[in-house]
Design a protein around this motif. Structure first.
Motif, PDB file in Angstrom:
ATOM      1  N   PHE A 211       1.038  -1.241   0.102  1.00  0.00           N
ATOM      2  CA  PHE A 211      -0.088  -0.030  -0.012  1.00  0.00           C
ATOM      3  C   PHE A 211       0.913   1.227  -0.033  1.00  0.00           C
ATOM      4  N   ASP A 212       0.588   2.301  -0.735  1.00  0.00           N
ATOM      5  CA  ASP A 212       1.250   3.363  -0.996  1.00  0.00           C
ATOM      6  C   ASP A 212       0.338   4.779  -0.976  1.00  0.00           C
ATOM      7  N   GLY A 213      -0.228   5.088   0.322  1.00  0.00           N
ATOM      8  CA  GLY A 213      -1.140   6.216   0.214  1.00  0.00           C
ATOM      9  C   GLY A 213      -2.362   5.610  -0.278  1.00  0.00           C
ATOM     10  N   ASN A 214      -3.180   6.158  -1.211  1.00  0.00           N
ATOM     11  CA  ASN A 214      -4.234   5.598  -1.855  1.00  0.00           C
ATOM     12  C   ASN A 214      -3.941   4.722  -2.757  1.00  0.00           C
ATOM     13  N   ASP A 215      -2.914   4.314  -3.318  1.00  0.00           N
ATOM     14  CA  ASP A 215      -2.462   3.382  -4.466  1.00  0.00           C
ATOM     15  C   ASP A 215      -2.185   1.913  -3.699  1.00  0.00           C
ATOM     16  N   ILE A 216      -2.374   0.832  -4.339  1.00  0.00           N
ATOM     17  CA  ILE A 216      -2.052  -0.315  -4.174  1.00  0.00           C
ATOM     18  C   ILE A 216      -1.053  -0.570  -5.160  1.00  0.00           C
ATOM     19  N   VAL A 217       0.309  -0.959  -4.920  1.00  0.00           N
ATOM     20  CA  VAL A 217       1.210  -1.194  -5.978  1.00  0.00           C
ATOM     21  C   VAL A 217       1.504  -2.826  -6.230  1.00  0.00           C
ATOM     22  N   PHE A 218       1.378  -3.097  -7.173  1.00  0.00           N
ATOM     23  CA  PHE A 218       1.616  -4.570  -7.505  1.00  0.00           C
ATOM     24  C   PHE A 218       2.923  -4.826  -8.232  1.00  0.00           C
ATOM     25  N   TYR A 219       3.672  -6.098  -7.838  1.00  0.00           N
ATOM     26  CA  TYR A 219       4.848  -6.239  -8.253  1.00  0.00           C
ATOM     27  C   TYR A 219       4.790  -7.825  -8.900  1.00  0.00           C
ATOM     28  N   VAL A 232      10.157 -10.735  -4.430  1.00  0.00           N
ATOM     29  CA  VAL A 232       9.632  -9.698  -5.081  1.00  0.00           C
ATOM     30  C   VAL A 232      10.355  -9.421  -6.290  1.00  0.00           C
ATOM     31  N   GLY A 233       9.800  -8.844  -7.546  1.00  0.00           N
ATOM     32  CA  GLY A 233      10.416  -8.538  -8.585  1.00  0.00           C
ATOM     33  C   GLY A 233      10.094  -6.808  -8.889  1.00  0.00           C
ATOM     34  N   LYS A 234       9.841  -6.623 -10.026  1.00  0.00           N
ATOM     35  CA  LYS A 234       9.686  -5.146 -10.266  1.00  0.00           C
ATOM     36  C   LYS A 234       8.372  -4.830 -10.480  1.00  0.00           C
ATOM     37  N   GLU A 235       8.042  -3.511 -10.192  1.00  0.00           N
ATOM     38  CA  GLU A 235       6.594  -3.014 -10.172  1.00  0.00           C
ATOM     39  C   GLU A 235       6.153  -3.077 -11.469  1.00  0.00           C
ATOM     40  N   VAL A 236       4.680  -3.555 -11.564  1.00  0.00           N
ATOM     41  CA  VAL A 236       4.295  -3.663 -12.845  1.00  0.00           C
ATOM     42  C   VAL A 236       2.811  -2.841 -13.023  1.00  0.00           C
ATOM     43  N   PHE A 237       1.945  -2.479 -12.048  1.00  0.00           N
ATOM     44  CA  PHE A 237       1.035  -1.762 -12.136  1.00  0.00           C
ATOM     45  C   PHE A 237       0.484  -1.222 -10.852  1.00  0.00           C
ATOM     46  N   ARG A 238      -0.539  -0.213 -10.751  1.00  0.00           N
ATOM     47  CA  ARG A 238      -1.004   0.324  -9.647  1.00  0.00           C
ATOM     48  C   ARG A 238      -2.518   0.513  -9.931  1.00  0.00           C
ATOM     49  N   TRP A 239      -3.261   0.301  -8.534  1.00  0.00           N
ATOM     50  CA  TRP A 239      -4.631   0.789  -8.597  1.00  0.00           C
ATOM     51  C   TRP A 239      -4.621   1.847  -7.568  1.00  0.00           C
ATOM     52  N   LYS A 240      -5.737   2.932  -8.058  1.00  0.00           N
ATOM     53  CA  LYS A 240      -5.856   4.089  -7.346  1.00  0.00           C
ATOM     54  C   LYS A 240      -7.167   4.069  -6.586  1.00  0.00           C
ATOM     55  N   ARG A 241      -7.188   4.162  -5.408  1.00  0.00           N
ATOM     56  CA  ARG A 241      -8.772   3.980  -4.803  1.00  0.00           C
ATOM     57  C   ARG A 241      -9.477   5.371  -5.044  1.00  0.00           C
TER      58      ARG A 241
END
Length: 242
Positions: A211-219, A232-241
């Protein structure tokens, strides 16, 4: 000996918990050999779910089931509608059933062992269940991890996404279900995990997340040994609430 149970989601675990004794289920003592119990109707235990207080406190501070796992040994207790039976869950994959006596004190008797003394003794009030030295807090839903941190609406590249309490995932290309990992007993990982999948398929894709503030960061998550060891690998996408 505790009987292993593989739990697909946290919301599927409560009322399926069992414990294996030296006897087979066909030889389980019948109701006449179990210690009689009574339950006070004013107890407020009926259809209630209680989670280890230190687990919840850590989860609320970190949003990380992985970091809270050290308090998951005795993680959850639930009661049926009559509050005369309780199910206890260890580490989100093992469980045991108990008969409940809620008189002057709360007593839990193992249903597979006809003993005159309870296996757990404690107390309960509106906010706290105590069994031995372990405190539990009441939650309003079995899927408390999903409801508190995940259920809701998001956007990804301007596209709406919705996560529901029944593990449905709407609007995500290629996926329509999600499962938050809570059982990390046998898995070595350096990040929390989520599985995205399809209802009509057993295949899932495991991602790391933060979790990064309102974002959920996926790796990307790189398995060294499938289901057992990964990193864990590289960041692939983010969802913003929203």
């Amino acid at each position: 000996m505790k009987k292993l149970m593989i739990l697909a989601t946290i919301s599927s675990l409560i009322f399926s918990c069992t414990k294996q004794s030296s006897q087979t289920e066909n030889n389980t003592p019948d109701s006449t050999s179990i210690v009689p119990v009574t339950t006070a109707p004013e107890s407020g235990l009926g259809n209630s779910v209680w989670v280890n207080a230190r687990y919840l406190e850590t989860l609320e501070q970190t949003k990380s089931p992985l970091k809270a796992k050290k308090y998951a040994d005795t993680v959850m207790v639930s009661f049926n509608a009559a509050a005369d039976t309780a199910n206890m869950v260890w580490n989100f994959h093992e469980g045991s059933a108990f008969k409940v006596n809620n008189g002057d004190k709360l007593e839990l008797f193992n249903v597979y062992e006809a003993k005159p003394t309870p296996e757990y003794v404690g107390s309960v009030d509106a906010s706290t269940l105590k069994l031995g030295n372990t405190r539990f807090r009441k939650v309003d839903t079995i899927g408390f991890v999903e409801k508190k941190f995940w259920v809701g609406k998001y956007t990804f590249n301007g596209k709406p996404i919705e996560l529901r309490a029944d593990n449905q995932l709407l609007g995500a290309d290629g996926f329509d279900t999600y499962r938050i990992w809570v059982d990390y007993v046998t898995t070595q990982t350096d990040i929390d995990l989520i599985d995205l999948g399809k209802k009509d398929s057993d295949k899932t894709k495991t991602y790391g997340y933060k979790f990064d503030g309102n974002d959920i960061v996926f790796y990307d998550f790189i398995w060294k040994e499938d289901g057992i060891v990964g990193k864990v690998g590289k960041e692939v996408f983010r969802w913003k609430r929203l």
